[in-house]
Design a protein around this motif. Structure first.
Motif: not given
Length: 114
Positions: A43-51, A68-71, A73-88
């Motif tokens: 799945l990750l390879e199909q999405r271009g997140f790993v090679r 780079e695409e995987g990096q 996506m991971l940075a975006e996920r982490r950013s979303e998590s930080v925002h949710r944690l901050s709001a909580a």
């Protein structure tokens, strides 16, 4: 981006932190069956997140690396998590935030052992 499973994100985070690795090793570290890891990596390879590339020392094996695409996506996920944690945390009292802060060293030790 939100449709990437937590297990897939965990694999990406591991590859980002520790570098390229074999599917077998990733399965062992993630404590999943090799077949489950194969599905996750496909799945990750199909999405271009790993090679995958051939292992230089053993042509029968492959090595998986985050792209780079995987990096990104991971940075975006982490950013979303930080925002949710901050709001909580904004909903906590000052006393509750202090209690959480005092528990951080213990939580770090627990996380290291997992």
């Amino acid at each position: 981006m939100g449709d990437v499973s937590l297990s897939a994100v965990s694999v990406l985070a591991r590859l980002s932190s520790y570098g390229p690795d074999s599917p077998t090793s990733l399965a062992e570290m993630e404590r999943v069956r090799p077949q489950a890891m194969a599905s996750t990596l496909a799945l990750l390879e199909q999405r271009g997140f790993v090679r995958r590339s051939p292992d230089a020392t053993d042509g029968r094996r492959s090595i998986v690396a985050i792209t780079e695409e995987g990096q990104a996506m991971l940075a975006e996920r982490r950013s979303e998590s930080v925002h949710r944690l901050s709001a909580a945390l904004d909903e906590c009292t000052a006393e509750e935030r202090a209690t959480l802060a005092s528990a951080l060293p213990l939580l770090d030790r627990l996380a290291e052992r997992l």
